[in-house]
Enzyme design. Structure first.
Site, short mmCIF file in Angstrom:
data_model
loop_
_atom_site.label_atom_id
_atom_site.label_comp_id
_atom_site.label_asym_id
_atom_site.label_seq_id
_atom_site.Cartn_x
_atom_site.Cartn_y
_atom_site.Cartn_z
N ASP A 356 44.82 41.27 40.87
CA ASP A 356 43.63 40.42 40.82
C ASP A 356 43.91 39.19 41.67
OD1 ASP A 356 41.20 39.24 39.84
OD2 ASP A 356 42.42 38.07 38.45
N ASP A 731 45.22 38.41 35.02
CA ASP A 731 45.38 37.33 34.03
C ASP A 731 44.20 37.22 33.07
OD1 ASP A 731 43.52 36.25 35.97
OD2 ASP A 731 43.89 34.30 35.05
N ASP A 735 40.58 42.10 33.52
CA ASP A 735 41.65 42.87 34.16
C ASP A 735 42.31 43.86 33.20
OD1 ASP A 735 41.35 41.37 36.55
OD2 ASP A 735 42.57 39.76 35.70
#
Length: 865
Positions: A356, A731, A735
């Protein structure tokens, strides 16, 4: 249950079969204890480890289930254990008390029937969220603080959807007999739901109706058995065991046939052996005696203790990760954690890292940097721009309404500090930055109630009634708020991504088209600088439009099935013909050490895939800044509205020229960048999937922009189809699916909460610690596992070879050279305990491993196993 689980494994069933054969005196060459003893020890150790984990879970559950809660059951107030709560009970929560089940809020100690909750234990988000009782329900049971006579007689019927795991979804309707309209369905949503484990904050008490209990709560529905992950080393060991088993069968057949032949031909000459007449008879099953003996002799070829040795070794690897001071973040005082102790060696076999961007590569600390207001571009530190400050001083209407929109269109909760300033809390750092920017410009968001917003505009308090809030979702990519001014007029404020806001603009007037062109130019400028952009728009809403929208919204809100789809259609009916107010540009700086970490990992031969919701230009700029892409690398760009047939030609052409050789004849792999729209077409076509797979296999970096959380998980699944070992790192809660889909999931303890860290196999405080996790712990774990496996097979094959050599000197009778005590001593004492010492073995000093990427490349290429 534990025995059934253990014997579901092929290796344990094999050794149980061997142990049972040894109970037959006519065929066993050794005492049955030589196999039964190690087997029992392995089973007991495995059961003890699982039992210890189950005991800890039981104690936690027991403590939670026995906690006392105050309820009203059949009109009677009483204290009961939380495990005795039933659906329909009225439950009272006090300040700082966790919810024992999923509650629909009825009333609270506040005048408006609202409360704050903290859902850290559920989704990892530490910000405060507002929950609001339905206005009519709250009015029915309105009470003074500490006295609640009306709550005893409260009656209602709630129709809600079936239990599900979506923590952000609650679709229900309530019928209250003594409401203003008893037949009306009062719509309930997630704004009225207090999920299990959520903690009440800054509210004296809350009354709610239990709607989901036990394992049907949001928390319970999310407690799923984690998917079993098999490491590459374990897969190789299983294949090797199968090969050895086939070799074992070959030896059994060969040596058994020779043994039977010699037994039948030489029995007269070997009268001194006193062979039993039963064994030398012609009965058919007697021909199986000698092969069965060799099967038992060769059973040690597959080491019985290997699995339990590896299980305890991996548990030790996990502790080494958690004890590593080099992965301790002094700022947050957080160490790395291991949620999965079974896959440590896979950290040394990673081929693709899918990452990400926001909060993972960047700090997730948003700073308002630049903006476009109307046609005026503020391209250098906008909040301190002299011309902008002059416009604010002159009360320029265009500038004021822009910052009003930033101060009003959000889900931020304000909190006034002792010095008179305000602190803002939100689950979105972008919204915090925008509200702070408005406050810095003199438009201060000061208060928020269930029905109104209050802003201080240049020392003048303005009040706006919140008629409807059109919430942000990852599919909508925007949020809106419908406000009513004190004069009775209605105003819609909207902000979101440019690809959803710009198509909804009204461009009839020439000035609107000019503003749109300027906005597109500003968006490209901001994106090329790696800034996060949002478009801000508004429109006046007539009374007739408001009434029609409210009626349609009420109908959609009463739907129990497909409510989100119905709401999206209703929202879009209002979010059109917008007037563009401006564009914001927010900077999210890279985390410390990110470019260096990525460069080192890429040097080790690992490919990077960046999955981000940012637009094309921003994603490309960030990729260069992070060292994901060298500016001199060839770029394969897949964007626009390409259909399946066009993509086939494009991919075929790109694959044909993917290797570009420079004048020194060095191969330069390309960078592939693809938008979500093109990606959707690729993932739906088997032919395109195959072509894109080939292109990505030859690329060093793949950048996927404008992707949704669902697409992230699909991309990970797509990457796994190539046979590559994948690691996903993120995080935020969006995700989680991506992290759980990968072979190895790594979560970062970020500002978006700990949901990703809890769902991951490993959690680290900063992205830069990924190098230590892979280069040191991945290398050492894989190396040690390989040594333990090689040693275990070596010692087992060695003792079997000795037994087979001895068989050639004993007419292939299947006799054992060693007695049972010696065999057990060889397996457990002489060689078994020594295997545990290899968990401390190291091929290279850890400092050298963390500094030199070639060691990781060496271990990745599987040179040990």
């Amino acid at each position: 249950m534990n025995l059934a689980e253990q014997f579901s494994q092929h290796m344990n069933r094999y050794f149980l079969f061997i142990a049972c054969l040894q109970l037959i005196p006519e065929i066993t060459p050794v005492h049955p204890a030589s196999t039964w003893t190690p087997l029992i020890i392995v089973l007991v150790l495995s059961a003890a480890k699982e039992g210890f984990d189950d005991l800890r879970r039981y104690e936690r559950d027991r403590k939670l289930n026995k906690s006392v809660v105050h309820v009203i059951v059949d009109g009677v107030e009483q204290d009961i254990a939380s495990s005795d709560i039933h659906v329909g009970d009225l439950v009272r929560l006090s300040n700082n008390e966790p919810s024992p089940c999923d509650l629909c809020i009825v009333t609270s100690s506040t005048d408006l029937g609202s409360c704050y909750i903290q859902t850290t234990n559920l989704d990892g988000e530490s910000d405060y969220k507002t929950r609001q009782a339905h206005r009519e329900v709250h009015e029915c049971v309105k009470q003074t603080k500490g006295d609640y006579p009306k709550i005893n007689g409260f009656q209602a019927t709630i129709h809600c959807n079936n239990p599900n795991s979506d923590v952000y979804e609650f679709n229900a309707v309530m019928y209250v007999p003594f409401a203003s309209d008893p037949t009306a369905a009062l719509s309930l949503s997630s704004k009225q739901l207090i999920p299990q484990s959520a903690i009440v904050r800054h509210t004296d008490y809350v009354w709610g109706v239990a709607v989901y209990t036990g394992n049907q709560t949001k928390l319970g529905m999310n407690k799923k058995q984690p998917k079993m992950k098999w490491t590459s080393a374990e897969s190789f060991i299983n294949r090797l065991s199968l090969i050895i088993f086939i070799l074992q069968l070959f030896i059994v057949v060969l040596f058994g046939a020779v043994g039977n032949y010699l037994k039948n031909t030489d029995q007269q000459e070997m009268f001194y052996l006193s062979l039993s007449s039963d064994l030398t008879s012609s009965r058919w099953y007697h021909a199986l005696v000698v092969p069965a003996r060799f099967l038992l002799l060769c059973s040690m070829m597959i080491p019985i203790s290997l699995k339990v040795t590896l299980d305890f070794s991996r548990a030790f690897y996990a502790k080494l990760i958690e004890w590593d001071e080099n992965m301790h973040d002094p700022v947050t005082d957080r160490y790395a954690t291991s949620n999965n102790t079974a896959i440590s060696e896979d950290l040394g076999q990673i081929d693709i890292i899918l990452t990400d961007k926001t909060g993972t590569l960047t700090q997730n600390l948003m700073v308002f940097q630049k903006c476009l207001i109307g046609n005026m571009l503020y391209n250098e530190d906008a909040l301190h721009d002299v011309s902008l400050q002059q416009r604010l001083q002159q009360l320029d209407s265009e500038t004021l309404i822009f910052f009003r929109a930033l101060a009003l269109c959000h889900s931020v909760v304000p909190q006034q500090l002792s010095d008179g300033t305000f602190e803002y809390r939100s689950s979105s750092p972008d919204e915090e930055a925008l509200v702070k920017a408005a406050a810095h410009s003199g438009i201060v968001f000061e208060n928020k109630t269930a029905t109104s917003l209050f802003v201080n505009v240049r020392e003048t308090i303005e009040q706006y009634d919140v008629m409807h809030s059109l919430e942000f979702t990852s599919s909508r990519k925007k949020m809106s708020v419908l406000l009513r001014r004190l004069d009775g007029t209605f105003l819609l404020l909207c902000k979101g991504a440019d690809d959803v806001i710009l198509p909804a603009l009204s461009t009839n007037a020439p000035s609107a088209r000019e503003r749109l062109d300027n906005a597109k130019s500003a968006l490209e400028t901001f994106a090329s600088q790696g800034l996060r952009t949002l478009c801000v728009a508004s429109r006046e809403v007539t009374l007739e439009e408001f009434e029609a929208f409210s009626k349609a919204l009420q109908t959609a809100n009463c739907q129990l099935a497909d409510r989100e789809t119905e709401l999206a259609v209703v929202y879009d009916s209002l979010e059109r013909n917008l007037d563009l107010l401006g564009v914001t540009a927010i900077e999210d700086k890279l985390q410390e050490g990110v470019p260096e970490t990525i460069a080192d990992i890429r040097e080790a031969g690992v490919s990077f895939w960046m999955l981000t919701g940012d637009k094309y230009s921003t994603a490309l700029q960030i990729a260069v800044a992070c060292n994901l892409r060298n500016p001199t690398q060839p770029l394969v760009s897949l964007e626009g509205s390409l259909n399946e047939y066009e993509l086939v030609d494009v991919l075929r052409a790109e694959i044909g020229r993917h290797v570009i050789t420079d004048k020194d004849h060095h191969v330069c792999a390309p960078t592939v960048i693809v938008t979500s729209k093109v990606l959707n077409v690729i993932l739906e076509s088997p032919i395109l999937r195959s072509q894109f797979q080939e292109l990505c296999r030859l690329a060093e970096t793949v950048v996927c922009c404008r992707v949704t959380p669902l697409q992230k998980a699909l991309i990970v699944q797509f990457a796994k189809e190539s046979g590559a070992r994948t690691l996903a790192i993120g995080d935020g809660g969006n995700d989680v699916n991506m992290i759980q889909q990968a072979h190895v999931g790594v979560g970062i303890d970020g500002r978006e909460g700990q949901q990703a860290a809890r769902a991951a196999d490993y959690a680290i405080a900063k992205f830069r610690y990924l190098r230590q996790l892979l280069f040191v712990h991945g290398h050492l774990s894989y190396h040690r596992t390989a040594v333990i496996a090689q040693y275990s097979f070596y010692k087992s094959l060695l003792i079997c070879c000795v037994q087979l050599i001895y068989a050639t000197a004993t007419s292939f009778s299947g006799a054992s050279l060693f007695n049972s005590v010696s065999l057990m001593g060889f397996n457990v004492v002489y060689t078994g305990l020594l295997a545990f010492t290899f968990v401390l073995d190291r091929q290279v000093d850890p400092k050298a491993l963390s500094q030199w990427s070639r060691w990781y490349r060496y271990i990745r290429e599987n040179h040990i196993l």
